[in-house]
Design a protein around this motif. Structure first.
Motif, PDB file in Angstrom:
ATOM      1  N   TYR A  20      -1.154   7.108  -8.531  1.00  0.00           N
ATOM      2  CA  TYR A  20      -1.077   5.643  -8.440  1.00  0.00           C
ATOM      3  C   TYR A  20      -1.337   5.188  -7.012  1.00  0.00           C
ATOM      4  O   TYR A  20      -2.031   4.210  -6.763  1.00  0.00           O
ATOM      5  CB  TYR A  20       0.315   5.155  -8.877  1.00  0.00           C
ATOM      6  CG  TYR A  20       0.617   5.428 -10.323  1.00  0.00           C
ATOM      7  CD1 TYR A  20       0.081   4.616 -11.322  1.00  0.00           C
ATOM      8  CD2 TYR A  20       1.412   6.504 -10.712  1.00  0.00           C
ATOM      9  CE1 TYR A  20       0.345   4.855 -12.653  1.00  0.00           C
ATOM     10  CE2 TYR A  20       1.680   6.756 -12.048  1.00  0.00           C
ATOM     11  CZ  TYR A  20       1.145   5.927 -13.009  1.00  0.00           C
ATOM     12  OH  TYR A  20       1.399   6.170 -14.332  1.00  0.00           O
ATOM     13  N   TRP A  21      -0.743   5.924  -6.073  1.00  0.00           N
ATOM     14  CA  TRP A  21      -0.923   5.563  -4.666  1.00  0.00           C
ATOM     15  C   TRP A  21      -2.366   5.778  -4.229  1.00  0.00           C
ATOM     16  O   TRP A  21      -2.948   4.941  -3.539  1.00  0.00           O
ATOM     17  CB  TRP A  21       0.062   6.346  -3.783  1.00  0.00           C
ATOM     18  CG  TRP A  21       1.432   5.774  -3.908  1.00  0.00           C
ATOM     19  CD1 TRP A  21       2.368   6.098  -4.852  1.00  0.00           C
ATOM     20  CD2 TRP A  21       1.996   4.706  -3.132  1.00  0.00           C
ATOM     21  NE1 TRP A  21       3.483   5.317  -4.691  1.00  0.00           N
ATOM     22  CE2 TRP A  21       3.286   4.463  -3.647  1.00  0.00           C
ATOM     23  CE3 TRP A  21       1.540   3.957  -2.048  1.00  0.00           C
ATOM     24  CZ2 TRP A  21       4.116   3.485  -3.110  1.00  0.00           C
ATOM     25  CZ3 TRP A  21       2.373   2.996  -1.521  1.00  0.00           C
ATOM     26  CH2 TRP A  21       3.642   2.754  -2.051  1.00  0.00           C
ATOM     27  N   SER A  22      -2.955   6.909  -4.661  1.00  0.00           N
ATOM     28  CA  SER A  22      -4.349   7.167  -4.260  1.00  0.00           C
ATOM     29  C   SER A  22      -5.232   6.036  -4.758  1.00  0.00           C
ATOM     30  O   SER A  22      -6.107   5.549  -4.043  1.00  0.00           O
ATOM     31  CB  SER A  22      -4.896   8.459  -4.867  1.00  0.00           C
ATOM     32  OG  SER A  22      -4.009   9.480  -4.691  1.00  0.00           O
ATOM     33  N   PHE A  23      -4.984   5.627  -6.009  1.00  0.00           N
ATOM     34  CA  PHE A  23      -5.780   4.559  -6.609  1.00  0.00           C
ATOM     35  C   PHE A  23      -5.629   3.263  -5.804  1.00  0.00           C
ATOM     36  O   PHE A  23      -6.617   2.622  -5.431  1.00  0.00           O
ATOM     37  CB  PHE A  23      -5.318   4.376  -8.061  1.00  0.00           C
ATOM     38  CG  PHE A  23      -5.935   3.211  -8.786  1.00  0.00           C
ATOM     39  CD1 PHE A  23      -7.317   3.111  -8.925  1.00  0.00           C
ATOM     40  CD2 PHE A  23      -5.140   2.223  -9.353  1.00  0.00           C
ATOM     41  CE1 PHE A  23      -7.880   2.032  -9.609  1.00  0.00           C
ATOM     42  CE2 PHE A  23      -5.691   1.154 -10.043  1.00  0.00           C
ATOM     43  CZ  PHE A  23      -7.065   1.056 -10.163  1.00  0.00           C
ATOM     44  N   ALA A  24      -4.393   2.899  -5.488  1.00  0.00           N
ATOM     45  CA  ALA A  24      -4.154   1.639  -4.766  1.00  0.00           C
ATOM     46  C   ALA A  24      -4.725   1.699  -3.343  1.00  0.00           C
ATOM     47  O   ALA A  24      -5.299   0.714  -2.851  1.00  0.00           O
ATOM     48  CB  ALA A  24      -2.662   1.332  -4.725  1.00  0.00           C
ATOM     49  N   LEU A  25      -4.592   2.839  -2.689  1.00  0.00           N
ATOM     50  CA  LEU A  25      -5.061   2.941  -1.299  1.00  0.00           C
ATOM     51  C   LEU A  25      -6.584   3.004  -1.237  1.00  0.00           C
ATOM     52  O   LEU A  25      -7.208   2.403  -0.364  1.00  0.00           O
ATOM     53  CB  LEU A  25      -4.450   4.165  -0.607  1.00  0.00           C
ATOM     54  CG  LEU A  25      -2.921   4.158  -0.501  1.00  0.00           C
ATOM     55  CD1 LEU A  25      -2.429   5.308   0.350  1.00  0.00           C
ATOM     56  CD2 LEU A  25      -2.405   2.842   0.081  1.00  0.00           C
ATOM     57  N   LYS A  26      -7.163   3.744  -2.189  1.00  0.00           N
ATOM     58  CA  LYS A  26      -8.627   3.849  -2.211  1.00  0.00           C
ATOM     59  C   LYS A  26      -9.226   2.464  -2.497  1.00  0.00           C
ATOM     60  O   LYS A  26     -10.180   2.041  -1.844  1.00  0.00           O
ATOM     61  CB  LYS A  26      -9.014   4.847  -3.318  1.00  0.00           C
ATOM     62  CG  LYS A  26     -10.460   5.219  -3.354  1.00  0.00           C
ATOM     63  CD  LYS A  26     -10.638   6.474  -4.221  1.00  0.00           C
ATOM     64  CE  LYS A  26     -11.977   6.480  -4.910  1.00  0.00           C
ATOM     65  NZ  LYS A  26     -12.039   5.882  -6.225  1.00  0.00           N
ATOM     66  N   THR A  27      -8.628   1.750  -3.436  1.00  0.00           N
ATOM     67  CA  THR A  27      -9.138   0.413  -3.761  1.00  0.00           C
ATOM     68  C   THR A  27      -8.962  -0.533  -2.566  1.00  0.00           C
ATOM     69  O   THR A  27      -9.815  -1.385  -2.315  1.00  0.00           O
ATOM     70  CB  THR A  27      -8.408  -0.135  -5.015  1.00  0.00           C
ATOM     71  OG1 THR A  27      -8.482   0.851  -6.037  1.00  0.00           O
ATOM     72  CG2 THR A  27      -9.034  -1.411  -5.523  1.00  0.00           C
ATOM     73  N   ALA A  28      -7.879  -0.373  -1.831  1.00  0.00           N
ATOM     74  CA  ALA A  28      -7.665  -1.231  -0.647  1.00  0.00           C
ATOM     75  C   ALA A  28      -8.775  -0.970   0.380  1.00  0.00           C
ATOM     76  O   ALA A  28      -9.385  -1.913   0.911  1.00  0.00           O
ATOM     77  CB  ALA A  28      -6.298  -0.945  -0.026  1.00  0.00           C
ATOM     78  N   ALA A  29      -9.050   0.298   0.646  1.00  0.00           N
ATOM     79  CA  ALA A  29     -10.089   0.628   1.639  1.00  0.00           C
ATOM     80  C   ALA A  29     -11.452   0.121   1.173  1.00  0.00           C
ATOM     81  O   ALA A  29     -12.235  -0.417   1.967  1.00  0.00           O
ATOM     82  CB  ALA A  29     -10.112   2.136   1.882  1.00  0.00           C
ATOM     83  N   GLU A  30     -11.722   0.264  -0.131  1.00  0.00           N
ATOM     84  CA  GLU A  30     -13.022  -0.200  -0.653  1.00  0.00           C
ATOM     85  C   GLU A  30     -13.140  -1.719  -0.572  1.00  0.00           C
ATOM     86  O   GLU A  30     -14.192  -2.261  -0.224  1.00  0.00           O
ATOM     87  CB  GLU A  30     -13.187   0.230  -2.124  1.00  0.00           C
ATOM     88  CG  GLU A  30     -13.552   1.687  -2.262  1.00  0.00           C
ATOM     89  CD  GLU A  30     -13.397   2.200  -3.708  1.00  0.00           C
ATOM     90  OE1 GLU A  30     -13.564   3.404  -3.885  1.00  0.00           O
ATOM     91  OE2 GLU A  30     -13.081   1.384  -4.626  1.00  0.00           O
ATOM     92  N   THR A  31     -12.047  -2.407  -0.900  1.00  0.00           N
ATOM     93  CA  THR A  31     -12.076  -3.873  -0.852  1.00  0.00           C
ATOM     94  C   THR A  31     -12.297  -4.333   0.587  1.00  0.00           C
ATOM     95  O   THR A  31     -13.134  -5.205   0.853  1.00  0.00           O
ATOM     96  CB  THR A  31     -10.762  -4.469  -1.407  1.00  0.00           C
ATOM     97  OG1 THR A  31     -10.508  -3.893  -2.686  1.00  0.00           O
ATOM     98  CG2 THR A  31     -10.840  -5.977  -1.538  1.00  0.00           C
TER      99      THR A  31
END
Ligand code: HAM
Length: 427
Positions: A20-31
């Motif tokens: 869950y954290w990887s998903f949220a952090l990866k999406t934050a960096a991509e955004t």
């Protein structure tokens, strides 16, 4: 009862939670990348004065919530309770005003507040934040809001709502504060004790009070938007017009103007905003931010406008978990090597090293267990395959590769790294 537990208001993020954290952090960096916000990392502690002057002496954060300590050299340092002051300090220290403006930055990391822990409220919290420094135009306000909204949508969190307000600037706010004090003076016996104390030191915060007895009084209080000077008023009108322009892309960008939204940090000027989840209750605000055109000057830099937000990742993760539509990616190794006998144990270890070096995820089943126990282990690890090696396999130099997640046939594969890697990759 174990003798040691994580300190109150903190928690461990165990391996099972990490997807869950990887998903949220990866999406934050991509955004952040899509919007052109480069990453900045600042120290986890800063001089205490930075927060006293930046966040504000009269705020709850500075008065009650900071983890402050004196180091062995006698300097007063504070674990950062928020990110904006540190980013602004870095902007000044590194002369970032010499770069094309605005300088767009994002950050992700832990922050520390001595708050009373409850659902969604922690003493070590994690934030994803952005700051755009050096451009005072309303377009940047709306860009920052768009970024936050886009991030939340990318995580499949729907039904959120945006509240927005303008609290003016040093030109028009004094008259508003006078009007507010005048109004509250007439209700001073009806408001709660905390509000009576805040009346002189932080009158804006009276609007923010959550106590039932203060609700009606807050609703009927004078509105900051009625007191804006011409420049703040024009800025506010542009923010609203630009925000309406986002509706083509985000038809559900459902914002409301909330004259009681004032935020709990002193540096804000003009636009302030918050995003709440659907069914908001208690400590659930997902994101909060606003413009801070006086902050950089306040902490010793040249007059420089800025705007940003921070989003509570702990709260975001619990939202992500409570929604359908996000399944953590399958984790688990490519293969668990099941081995029976000393010779097989040696081969298992050597093959595992070769396969890992080749880029595959490999576990060797625990030594000294039965075949059945090792197969159970392979399944519980959610492995794609089990590779079985016993005396027979050593003799024939071929292991038995058994698919565990899909219904495939077991096959015999030569016991060398190249052949096994090929079979595991399905080439
Ligand atoms: P803030 O409203 O104090 O703003 O915090 C932003 C977000 O961090 C909150 O909306 C919430 O989701 C999360 N948060 C805050 N405190 C806690 C806590 N104790 N436990 C869990 N989550 C928490 C700021 O920090 C500003 N620096 C935002 C900003 C950036 N304004 C301009 N630029």
């Amino acid at each position: 009862m174990p003798s040691f537990r994580a300190p109150r208001g903190t928690y461990d993020i165990l391996p099972d939670e990490q997807p869950y954290w990887s998903f949220a952090l990866k999406t934050a960096a991509e955004t952040a990348k899509r919007f052109g916000y480069g990453r900045i990392d600042t120290p986890m502690f800063e001089p205490t004065d930075l927060f006293e002057r930046g966040v504000g002496d009269a705020t709850d954060i500075v008065q009650k919530e900071m983890y402050t300590f004196e180091d062995h050299g006698g300097d007063s340092l504070t674990l950062r309770p928020e990110g904006t002051a540190g980013v602004c300090r870095a902007y000044i220290e590194h002369g970032l005003h010499n770069q094309p403006q605005p300088v767009r930055m994002h950050y992700i990391g832990p922050y520390f507040r001595y708050e009373r822990p409850q659902a969604g409220r922690f003493r070590q919290l994690r934030q994803f934040g952005v700051e755009a420094i050096g451009d005072g135009s309303p377009n940047v306000d709306v860009e920052v809001i768009e970024l936050g909204w886009s991030y939340i949508r990318s995580l499949n969190i729907n039904g959120t709502s945006l509240r927005i307000n303008s609290i003016g600037d040093s030109e028009c706010r004094p008259a508003y504060l006078d009007a507010l004090r005048e109004y509250y003076r007439g209700h001073i016996d009806e408001v709660c004790d905390d509000d009576r104390q805040r009346f002189e030191s932080a009158p804006l915060r009276l609007l923010d009070c959550k106590r039932t007895q203060c609700q009606g009084i807050g609703d009927a209080a004078p509105k900051s938007t009625d007191f804006l000077c011409d420049a703040c008023d024009a800025h506010w009108a542009s923010v609203i017009a630009l925000l309406d322009g986002l509706k083509d892309t985000y038809p559900d960008l459902d914002y409301s103007i909330d004259h009681r939204l004032v935020r709990g940090l002193d540096y804000y000027t003009r636009t302030v905003f918050e995003i709440e989840p659907e069914n908001a209750a208690g400590q659930s605000t997902l994101l909060g931010g606003g413009r801070y055109d006086g902050l950089i000057e306040e902490i010793g830099g040249p007059p420089t406008p800025g705007i940003g937000f921070a989003l509570g990742l702990d709260r975001i993760i619990s939202e992500v978990k409570s929604r359908e539509g996000f399944v953590p990616p399958e984790s688990g190794p490519d293969v668990v090597i099941v081995h029976l006998g000393d010779e097989a144990g040696l081969r298992a270890s050597a093959l595992a090293a070769g396969l890992r070096d080749d880029g595959l995820g490999v576990l060797v089943a625990p030594v000294g267990r039965s075949m059945r126990a090792q197969m159970r282990y392979s399944n519980s690890m959610n492995a794609r395959y089990a590779l079985i090696i016993g005396d027979r396999e050593i003799e024939s130099a071929e292991g038995a590769l058994r698919p565990l997640r899909d219904n495939g046939e077991q096959e015999a594969v030569a016991l060398n790294v190249q052949a096994l890697a090929k079979a595991l990759r399905g080439d």
